[in-house]
Scaffold this motif. Sequence first.
Motif, mmCIF file in Angstrom:
data_model
loop_
_atom_site.group_PDB
_atom_site.id
_atom_site.type_symbol
_atom_site.label_atom_id
_atom_site.label_comp_id
_atom_site.label_asym_id
_atom_site.label_seq_id
_atom_site.Cartn_x
_atom_site.Cartn_y
_atom_site.Cartn_z
ATOM 1 N N GLY A 100 40.621 53.572 40.670
ATOM 2 C CA GLY A 100 40.478 52.126 40.573
ATOM 3 C C GLY A 100 41.804 51.394 40.741
ATOM 4 N N ILE A 101 41.722 50.082 40.715
ATOM 5 C CA ILE A 101 42.890 49.231 40.938
ATOM 6 C C ILE A 101 43.068 48.313 39.741
ATOM 7 C CG2 ILE A 101 43.944 47.517 42.469
ATOM 8 C CD1 ILE A 101 42.024 48.489 44.656
ATOM 9 N N ALA A 102 44.294 48.198 39.281
ATOM 10 C CA ALA A 102 44.587 47.316 38.148
ATOM 11 C C ALA A 102 44.223 45.876 38.506
ATOM 12 C CB ALA A 102 46.066 47.413 37.776
ATOM 13 N N PRO A 103 43.667 45.099 37.563
ATOM 14 C CA PRO A 103 43.227 43.727 37.853
ATOM 15 C C PRO A 103 44.319 42.859 38.451
ATOM 16 C CG PRO A 103 42.389 44.437 35.722
ATOM 17 C CD PRO A 103 43.339 45.505 36.178
ATOM 18 N N GLU A 104 45.555 42.988 37.930
ATOM 19 C CA GLU A 104 46.631 42.142 38.436
ATOM 20 C C GLU A 104 47.000 42.474 39.881
ATOM 21 O OE1 GLU A 104 48.518 45.525 36.013
ATOM 22 O OE2 GLU A 104 46.790 44.171 35.877
ATOM 23 N N VAL A 105 46.790 43.735 40.267
ATOM 24 C CA VAL A 105 47.041 44.124 41.658
ATOM 25 C C VAL A 105 45.876 43.708 42.548
ATOM 26 C CG1 VAL A 105 47.397 46.075 43.222
ATOM 27 C CG2 VAL A 105 48.517 46.051 40.978
ATOM 28 N N LYS A 106 44.647 43.933 42.082
ATOM 29 C CA LYS A 106 43.461 43.583 42.876
ATOM 30 C C LYS A 106 43.436 42.096 43.208
ATOM 31 C CE LYS A 106 39.340 43.203 40.988
ATOM 32 N NZ LYS A 106 38.780 41.924 41.496
ATOM 33 N N ALA A 107 43.853 41.257 42.261
ATOM 34 C CA ALA A 107 43.810 39.814 42.467
ATOM 35 C C ALA A 107 44.724 39.359 43.599
ATOM 36 C CB ALA A 107 44.199 39.095 41.172
ATOM 37 N N ARG A 108 45.715 40.190 43.942
ATOM 38 C CA ARG A 108 46.704 39.783 44.952
ATOM 39 C C ARG A 108 46.607 40.566 46.251
ATOM 40 N NH1 ARG A 108 52.112 40.982 42.178
ATOM 41 N NH2 ARG A 108 52.917 40.173 44.164
ATOM 42 N N ILE A 121 29.342 46.225 55.590
ATOM 43 C CA ILE A 121 29.703 47.638 55.508
ATOM 44 C C ILE A 121 30.526 47.798 54.239
ATOM 45 C CG2 ILE A 121 30.981 49.553 56.534
ATOM 46 C CD1 ILE A 121 30.451 48.339 59.274
ATOM 47 N N ARG A 122 30.117 48.733 53.378
ATOM 48 C CA ARG A 122 30.812 48.922 52.098
ATOM 49 C C ARG A 122 31.387 50.328 52.017
ATOM 50 N NH1 ARG A 122 25.367 47.133 49.140
ATOM 51 N NH2 ARG A 122 25.292 44.913 49.746
ATOM 52 N N MET A 123 32.586 50.432 51.469
ATOM 53 C CA MET A 123 33.200 51.727 51.171
ATOM 54 C C MET A 123 33.358 51.818 49.657
ATOM 55 S SD MET A 123 36.002 52.636 54.070
ATOM 56 C CE MET A 123 35.599 52.550 55.832
ATOM 57 N N ARG A 124 32.593 52.753 49.057
ATOM 58 C CA ARG A 124 32.557 52.862 47.601
ATOM 59 C C ARG A 124 33.095 54.232 47.188
ATOM 60 N NH1 ARG A 124 29.101 49.853 44.715
ATOM 61 N NH2 ARG A 124 27.713 49.658 46.547
ATOM 62 N N ASP A 125 34.230 54.244 46.459
ATOM 63 C CA ASP A 125 34.816 55.523 46.032
ATOM 64 C C ASP A 125 34.815 55.623 44.510
ATOM 65 O OD1 ASP A 125 37.470 54.814 44.730
ATOM 66 O OD2 ASP A 125 37.834 53.900 46.691
ATOM 67 N N ASN A 126 34.995 56.855 44.000
ATOM 68 C CA ASN A 126 35.064 57.080 42.562
ATOM 69 C C ASN A 126 36.475 57.453 42.143
ATOM 70 O OD1 ASN A 126 35.196 59.625 43.682
ATOM 71 N ND2 ASN A 126 33.913 60.606 42.121
ATOM 72 N N GLY A 127 37.453 56.834 42.816
ATOM 73 C CA GLY A 127 38.853 57.090 42.511
ATOM 74 C C GLY A 127 39.311 56.407 41.239
ATOM 75 N N ARG A 152 35.927 41.821 50.679
ATOM 76 C CA ARG A 152 35.804 41.619 49.237
ATOM 77 C C ARG A 152 36.127 42.938 48.545
ATOM 78 N NH1 ARG A 152 31.017 39.371 50.977
ATOM 79 N NH2 ARG A 152 29.791 41.055 50.029
ATOM 80 N N ILE A 153 36.829 42.863 47.418
ATOM 81 C CA ILE A 153 37.245 44.059 46.686
ATOM 82 C C ILE A 153 36.716 43.986 45.259
ATOM 83 C CG2 ILE A 153 39.196 45.446 45.896
ATOM 84 C CD1 ILE A 153 40.850 44.245 48.151
ATOM 85 N N GLU A 154 36.013 45.038 44.846
ATOM 86 C CA GLU A 154 35.557 45.176 43.464
ATOM 87 C C GLU A 154 36.104 46.497 42.935
ATOM 88 O OE1 GLU A 154 31.289 44.536 43.068
ATOM 89 O OE2 GLU A 154 31.309 43.655 45.085
ATOM 90 N N SER A 155 36.716 46.461 41.762
ATOM 91 C CA SER A 155 37.322 47.688 41.251
ATOM 92 C C SER A 155 37.499 47.617 39.744
ATOM 93 C CB SER A 155 38.689 47.912 41.919
ATOM 94 O OG SER A 155 39.244 49.143 41.509
ATOM 95 N N GLU A 156 37.363 48.784 39.109
ATOM 96 C CA GLU A 156 37.631 48.922 37.683
ATOM 97 C C GLU A 156 38.448 50.188 37.477
ATOM 98 O OE1 GLU A 156 34.267 48.841 35.151
ATOM 99 O OE2 GLU A 156 33.445 46.974 35.982
ATOM 100 N N LEU A 157 39.456 50.094 36.645
ATOM 101 C CA LEU A 157 40.288 51.252 36.365
ATOM 102 C C LEU A 157 39.441 52.373 35.778
ATOM 103 C CD1 LEU A 157 43.554 49.644 34.896
ATOM 104 C CD2 LEU A 157 43.276 50.836 37.083
ATOM 105 N N GLY A 158 39.609 53.563 36.329
ATOM 106 C CA GLY A 158 38.884 54.726 35.847
ATOM 107 C C GLY A 158 37.482 54.861 36.400
ATOM 108 N N THR A 159 37.013 53.891 37.179
ATOM 109 C CA THR A 159 35.636 53.918 37.691
ATOM 110 C C THR A 159 35.585 54.058 39.201
ATOM 111 O OG1 THR A 159 34.872 52.549 35.851
ATOM 112 C CG2 THR A 159 33.453 52.664 37.802
#
Length: 377
Positions: free
Chosen positions: A308-316, A300-306, A350-357
Amino acid sequence: MSDITQPPFSILFVDDEEMSRNHFARAIRADYCVHVAQSANEAIGVLREHGAEIAVLVTDYRMPGRDGDDLLRQVAHEYPQIVRILVTAYADKDMLLQTVNTGDVFRILEKPLRTEKVREVLQLAIARYSERETRQQRLLAMDETLAFLAHELNTPLATISLFARSVENDVVEQYDPARQKEIGHAATSMLNNAQYCLTLISSFWETVHKSGGQQSASEAGSREVKATRLIATLLDTYPFVGSQRDWIRVEVQGDFVVRAMPNCVALVLSSLLSNALRALDGTTEPALCLEIVDSPEPEIRMRDNGPGIAPEVKARLLLDPVTTYAGAGGHGMGMIFCNRIMQSFGGCLRIESELGTGTTVTMGFPGAKGRMLAAGQ
């Protein structure tokens, strides 16, 4: 049968006669990994090293030094998850009754051992072991759920109390327009946190209620619930604010049965939905897609266009208590608890995120290919 295809269960056979040990090992090693020991003390040594993988203990009763009864009682105390079987060539009724009562013996086998009978009893013993493991996983999941609820409700309620006190103090004072705006933000945060608490309570009650009040806990935990049904229940019970429900669309690429406690999964879904809606607040054209797929593994995936999350935050996020919402009372423990709940029944986050995306959070469930592993494992 190769080691790769052997079941993940081991058998420990204890007998002081070498011939008996060799015969037992030859009879079942095609189906199970076999450990042998010639005494109770040697058996305990094997358990110290391999106890986590041993599912069944089969021990002779008459042995020099400590007998099988003494070994069974120690194993029952130190390794209660192991299913225990007694082998005896003696028809001593009093001895058998005492051993059964004190050692929690699953079955008693009489010598000489017959291969077919041994295999039949071992299959039953492995089934009993699997039942115990499943029950333990459910208890762990429930522990995680209760801890999750305690934290996730306590933090927003504490925030509501703090902001309420701030508003109470400010209304009796003179303040400028800027301060009025701050009070407005405080009131909005109070509303959002109260909404989140209501959501958790509503979702938990709804899933428990729909499991059926006449069912036992084990029946409710093992019943088959489709992923689409969990999503439909979530969207029906979530107290959306304003146009939030219009932001969401559901895409079903393949439905699947969620073979886990639905109460726990519903709480994870509710928490992830709340995070996504909060991330979308202020986005020009907010959109949130809930995807259900069954191949190659159920997800089940939740995909938003918010934002995003900074890489240093996502990693933790799944490891440490970090948050991007500290000002709104977040402590960053929610994702950790969600991940633990998923892992408790073999799933993952699992979390995938890019700032601004935007951000995609995936709930992975155990499927045909076995246990899911979190990213990085």
